[in-house]
Design a protein around this motif. Sequence first.
Motif, PDB file in Angstrom:
ATOM      1  N   LYS A 163       0.822  -1.211   0.000  1.00  0.00           N
ATOM      2  CA  LYS A 163       0.000   0.000   0.000  1.00  0.00           C
ATOM      3  C   LYS A 163       0.856   1.261   0.000  1.00  0.00           C
ATOM      4  O   LYS A 163       0.483   2.270  -0.607  1.00  0.00           O
ATOM      5  CB  LYS A 163      -0.960  -0.002   1.186  1.00  0.00           C
ATOM      6  CG  LYS A 163      -0.320   0.078   2.560  1.00  0.00           C
ATOM      7  CD  LYS A 163      -1.389   0.088   3.653  1.00  0.00           C
ATOM      8  CE  LYS A 163      -0.772   0.250   5.046  1.00  0.00           C
ATOM      9  NZ  LYS A 163      -1.812   0.273   6.106  1.00  0.00           N
ATOM     10  N   SER A 164       2.017   1.233   0.662  1.00  0.00           N
ATOM     11  CA  SER A 164       2.874   2.419   0.675  1.00  0.00           C
ATOM     12  C   SER A 164       3.521   2.642  -0.686  1.00  0.00           C
ATOM     13  O   SER A 164       3.760   3.782  -1.091  1.00  0.00           O
ATOM     14  CB  SER A 164       3.938   2.308   1.774  1.00  0.00           C
ATOM     15  OG  SER A 164       4.771   1.191   1.569  1.00  0.00           O
ATOM     16  N   LEU A 165       3.812   1.554  -1.417  1.00  0.00           N
ATOM     17  CA  LEU A 165       4.341   1.689  -2.774  1.00  0.00           C
ATOM     18  C   LEU A 165       3.297   2.300  -3.704  1.00  0.00           C
ATOM     19  O   LEU A 165       3.619   3.144  -4.538  1.00  0.00           O
ATOM     20  CB  LEU A 165       4.787   0.322  -3.308  1.00  0.00           C
ATOM     21  CG  LEU A 165       6.150  -0.185  -2.830  1.00  0.00           C
ATOM     22  CD1 LEU A 165       6.372  -1.620  -3.294  1.00  0.00           C
ATOM     23  CD2 LEU A 165       7.277   0.715  -3.334  1.00  0.00           C
ATOM     24  N   LEU A 166       2.037   1.870  -3.537  1.00  0.00           N
ATOM     25  CA  LEU A 166       0.957   2.449  -4.346  1.00  0.00           C
ATOM     26  C   LEU A 166       0.784   3.930  -4.027  1.00  0.00           C
ATOM     27  O   LEU A 166       0.560   4.750  -4.924  1.00  0.00           O
ATOM     28  CB  LEU A 166      -0.352   1.695  -4.089  1.00  0.00           C
ATOM     29  CG  LEU A 166      -0.474   0.311  -4.713  1.00  0.00           C
ATOM     30  CD1 LEU A 166      -1.764  -0.374  -4.254  1.00  0.00           C
ATOM     31  CD2 LEU A 166      -0.449   0.405  -6.241  1.00  0.00           C
ATOM     32  N   LEU A 167       0.884   4.272  -2.745  1.00  0.00           N
ATOM     33  CA  LEU A 167       0.781   5.670  -2.336  1.00  0.00           C
ATOM     34  C   LEU A 167       1.891   6.499  -2.962  1.00  0.00           C
ATOM     35  O   LEU A 167       1.643   7.589  -3.495  1.00  0.00           O
ATOM     36  CB  LEU A 167       0.841   5.784  -0.812  1.00  0.00           C
ATOM     37  CG  LEU A 167       0.816   7.206  -0.237  1.00  0.00           C
ATOM     38  CD1 LEU A 167      -0.532   7.871  -0.514  1.00  0.00           C
ATOM     39  CD2 LEU A 167       1.107   7.195   1.261  1.00  0.00           C
ATOM     40  N   LEU A 168       3.117   5.988  -2.925  1.00  0.00           N
ATOM     41  CA  LEU A 168       4.254   6.704  -3.496  1.00  0.00           C
ATOM     42  C   LEU A 168       4.093   6.870  -4.999  1.00  0.00           C
ATOM     43  O   LEU A 168       4.399   7.928  -5.558  1.00  0.00           O
ATOM     44  CB  LEU A 168       5.552   5.966  -3.170  1.00  0.00           C
ATOM     45  CG  LEU A 168       6.848   6.676  -3.551  1.00  0.00           C
ATOM     46  CD1 LEU A 168       7.002   7.977  -2.780  1.00  0.00           C
ATOM     47  CD2 LEU A 168       8.046   5.773  -3.294  1.00  0.00           C
ATOM     48  N   PHE A 169       3.582   5.836  -5.663  1.00  0.00           N
ATOM     49  CA  PHE A 169       3.363   5.907  -7.103  1.00  0.00           C
ATOM     50  C   PHE A 169       2.337   6.989  -7.427  1.00  0.00           C
ATOM     51  O   PHE A 169       2.510   7.773  -8.370  1.00  0.00           O
ATOM     52  CB  PHE A 169       2.885   4.548  -7.623  1.00  0.00           C
ATOM     53  CG  PHE A 169       2.725   4.492  -9.121  1.00  0.00           C
ATOM     54  CD1 PHE A 169       3.827   4.308  -9.948  1.00  0.00           C
ATOM     55  CD2 PHE A 169       1.475   4.636  -9.706  1.00  0.00           C
ATOM     56  CE1 PHE A 169       3.684   4.257 -11.336  1.00  0.00           C
ATOM     57  CE2 PHE A 169       1.320   4.589 -11.083  1.00  0.00           C
ATOM     58  CZ  PHE A 169       2.430   4.403 -11.899  1.00  0.00           C
ATOM     59  N   TYR A 170       1.251   7.043  -6.628  1.00  0.00           N
ATOM     60  CA  TYR A 170       0.234   8.073  -6.833  1.00  0.00           C
ATOM     61  C   TYR A 170       0.808   9.461  -6.590  1.00  0.00           C
ATOM     62  O   TYR A 170       0.520  10.405  -7.341  1.00  0.00           O
ATOM     63  CB  TYR A 170      -0.963   7.834  -5.908  1.00  0.00           C
ATOM     64  CG  TYR A 170      -1.959   8.982  -5.929  1.00  0.00           C
ATOM     65  CD1 TYR A 170      -2.769   9.206  -7.037  1.00  0.00           C
ATOM     66  CD2 TYR A 170      -2.050   9.862  -4.852  1.00  0.00           C
ATOM     67  CE1 TYR A 170      -3.656  10.261  -7.070  1.00  0.00           C
ATOM     68  CE2 TYR A 170      -2.952  10.929  -4.881  1.00  0.00           C
ATOM     69  CZ  TYR A 170      -3.754  11.126  -5.995  1.00  0.00           C
ATOM     70  OH  TYR A 170      -4.613  12.186  -6.027  1.00  0.00           O
ATOM     71  N   MET A 171       1.628   9.604  -5.550  1.00  0.00           N
ATOM     72  CA  MET A 171       2.231  10.907  -5.253  1.00  0.00           C
ATOM     73  C   MET A 171       3.137  11.361  -6.387  1.00  0.00           C
ATOM     74  O   MET A 171       3.229  12.549  -6.693  1.00  0.00           O
ATOM     75  CB  MET A 171       2.996  10.833  -3.933  1.00  0.00           C
ATOM     76  CG  MET A 171       2.096  10.665  -2.721  1.00  0.00           C
ATOM     77  SD  MET A 171       3.009  10.371  -1.197  1.00  0.00           S
ATOM     78  CE  MET A 171       3.767  11.990  -0.960  1.00  0.00           C
ATOM     79  N   GLY A 172       3.822  10.410  -7.022  1.00  0.00           N
ATOM     80  CA  GLY A 172       4.622  10.754  -8.196  1.00  0.00           C
ATOM     81  C   GLY A 172       3.743  11.237  -9.332  1.00  0.00           C
ATOM     82  O   GLY A 172       4.062  12.205 -10.034  1.00  0.00           O
ATOM     83  N   MET A 173       2.580  10.584  -9.503  1.00  0.00           N
ATOM     84  CA  MET A 173       1.640  10.989 -10.550  1.00  0.00           C
ATOM     85  C   MET A 173       1.072  12.370 -10.283  1.00  0.00           C
ATOM     86  O   MET A 173       0.828  13.140 -11.219  1.00  0.00           O
ATOM     87  CB  MET A 173       0.510   9.963 -10.645  1.00  0.00           C
ATOM     88  CG  MET A 173       0.913   8.623 -11.216  1.00  0.00           C
ATOM     89  SD  MET A 173      -0.463   7.442 -11.240  1.00  0.00           S
ATOM     90  CE  MET A 173      -1.653   8.324 -12.243  1.00  0.00           C
ATOM     91  N   ILE A 174       0.837  12.692  -8.991  1.00  0.00           N
ATOM     92  CA  ILE A 174       0.352  14.031  -8.637  1.00  0.00           C
ATOM     93  C   ILE A 174       1.303  15.081  -9.194  1.00  0.00           C
ATOM     94  O   ILE A 174       0.899  16.034  -9.869  1.00  0.00           O
ATOM     95  CB  ILE A 174       0.261  14.201  -7.103  1.00  0.00           C
ATOM     96  CG1 ILE A 174      -0.866  13.354  -6.525  1.00  0.00           C
ATOM     97  CG2 ILE A 174       0.045  15.676  -6.745  1.00  0.00           C
ATOM     98  CD1 ILE A 174      -0.906  13.384  -5.003  1.00  0.00           C
ATOM     99  N   SER A 175       2.577  14.896  -8.905  1.00  0.00           N
ATOM    100  CA  SER A 175       3.586  15.869  -9.326  1.00  0.00           C
ATOM    101  C   SER A 175       3.719  15.904 -10.837  1.00  0.00           C
ATOM    102  O   SER A 175       3.709  16.975 -11.456  1.00  0.00           O
ATOM    103  CB  SER A 175       4.939  15.524  -8.689  1.00  0.00           C
ATOM    104  OG  SER A 175       4.835  15.466  -7.288  1.00  0.00           O
ATOM    105  N   ALA A 176       3.854  14.733 -11.440  1.00  0.00           N
ATOM    106  CA  ALA A 176       4.067  14.662 -12.881  1.00  0.00           C
ATOM    107  C   ALA A 176       2.902  15.283 -13.648  1.00  0.00           C
ATOM    108  O   ALA A 176       3.106  16.079 -14.578  1.00  0.00           O
ATOM    109  CB  ALA A 176       4.256  13.202 -13.306  1.00  0.00           C
ATOM    110  N   GLY A 177       1.678  14.945 -13.253  1.00  0.00           N
ATOM    111  CA  GLY A 177       0.510  15.460 -13.964  1.00  0.00           C
ATOM    112  C   GLY A 177       0.239  16.926 -13.698  1.00  0.00           C
ATOM    113  O   GLY A 177       0.102  17.729 -14.626  1.00  0.00           O
ATOM    114  N   ALA A 178       0.187  17.302 -12.417  1.00  0.00           N
ATOM    115  CA  ALA A 178      -0.205  18.667 -12.058  1.00  0.00           C
ATOM    116  C   ALA A 178       0.805  19.703 -12.557  1.00  0.00           C
ATOM    117  O   ALA A 178       0.419  20.728 -13.128  1.00  0.00           O
ATOM    118  CB  ALA A 178      -0.368  18.786 -10.542  1.00  0.00           C
ATOM    119  N   PHE A 179       2.084  19.451 -12.352  1.00  0.00           N
ATOM    120  CA  PHE A 179       3.089  20.446 -12.760  1.00  0.00           C
ATOM    121  C   PHE A 179       3.181  20.560 -14.278  1.00  0.00           C
ATOM    122  O   PHE A 179       3.438  21.646 -14.805  1.00  0.00           O
ATOM    123  CB  PHE A 179       4.451  20.116 -12.151  1.00  0.00           C
ATOM    124  CG  PHE A 179       4.612  20.597 -10.740  1.00  0.00           C
ATOM    125  CD1 PHE A 179       4.800  21.944 -10.466  1.00  0.00           C
ATOM    126  CD2 PHE A 179       4.549  19.709  -9.685  1.00  0.00           C
ATOM    127  CE1 PHE A 179       4.937  22.396  -9.164  1.00  0.00           C
ATOM    128  CE2 PHE A 179       4.693  20.144  -8.373  1.00  0.00           C
ATOM    129  CZ  PHE A 179       4.877  21.493  -8.112  1.00  0.00           C
TER     130      PHE A 179
END
Length: 306
Positions: free
Chosen positions: A223-239
């Motif tokens: 679950k923490s790996l999935l969270l980290l992957f999502y957090m990476g997507m937040i940055s990649a997509g939003a910025f």
Amino acid sequence: MKQHLQNIWVVALLANVCCALWGSAFPCVKTGYEWLDIHSVCDQILFAGIRFTLAGIQLFVLYGLINHKICRIEKAIFPKVLRLGIVQTFVQYLFFYIGVSHVTGVKGSIINSANSFFMIILAHFLVKGERLNLKKIIGCLLGVAGVIAVNVGGDFSGGMTLTGEGFILCASLAYAMASILAKGLSQGQDPMVITCYNFLLGGSLLLLAGILMGGRIPSFTGKSLLLLFYMGMISAGAFSIWTLLLKYNQVGKVAIFGFMIPVYGCLFSGLFLQETLLKAGNLAALLLVCSGIIIVNYTPKKRGDS
């Protein structure tokens, strides 16, 4: 594409997607600290480094899949992208990750919305054609009023600390400065390429700083790996989206939407962290922020327009 990205409804939709993603980052960071048992500053910096380096790798792979070629950066602009990575990724998130650990998700998202105010003020002095006017001033004041309203009933109790609220304000100022840099750099360049190397360079510096300081991340779970992957997507997509909007629009017209971040931040923090959510101030904040956005972006039709 330029014409579509200057349409106010397209800007509003994409800017709100960015704000929703950034708003979700507050509970994600705090949840990551809990799941990985992160408490020390060096571990927090290392965690940030992993997230943004991963975001850069995600963008690198995505660029290759979309364009069928390797994501390369021109040598001539490398120093400028490195500077952007230092300010936007390294400096901003060095302060942000430490600050978030000392405040609630709701409070952090509210204070962090100051970046919209900083962006509009800095653009007045640093970007040609971005002068402050009455509409922008009123929009900013309404946004600030919304930030205050969303906190009515508490959450600002306990005063302010340098490493908590103070560091989040420093992160907001760093972000505003980076947005000005990104606007100038994005002219004639692919925003995805700029964002990719921004994260790879800035994230690597965070990683290095965390390691040199003795940072340690416990073993990741599924679950923490999935969270980290999502957090990476937040940055990649939003910025990437935000940089694209800044490329084709005035800073002030895009920045004003940033006042929506605390609205989404409060929503997601309430849903996932069980923090205070249902209060009259939230509705008042939404109305004030939306009013500010409308005032800044409203352009009356000229006589003869259909």
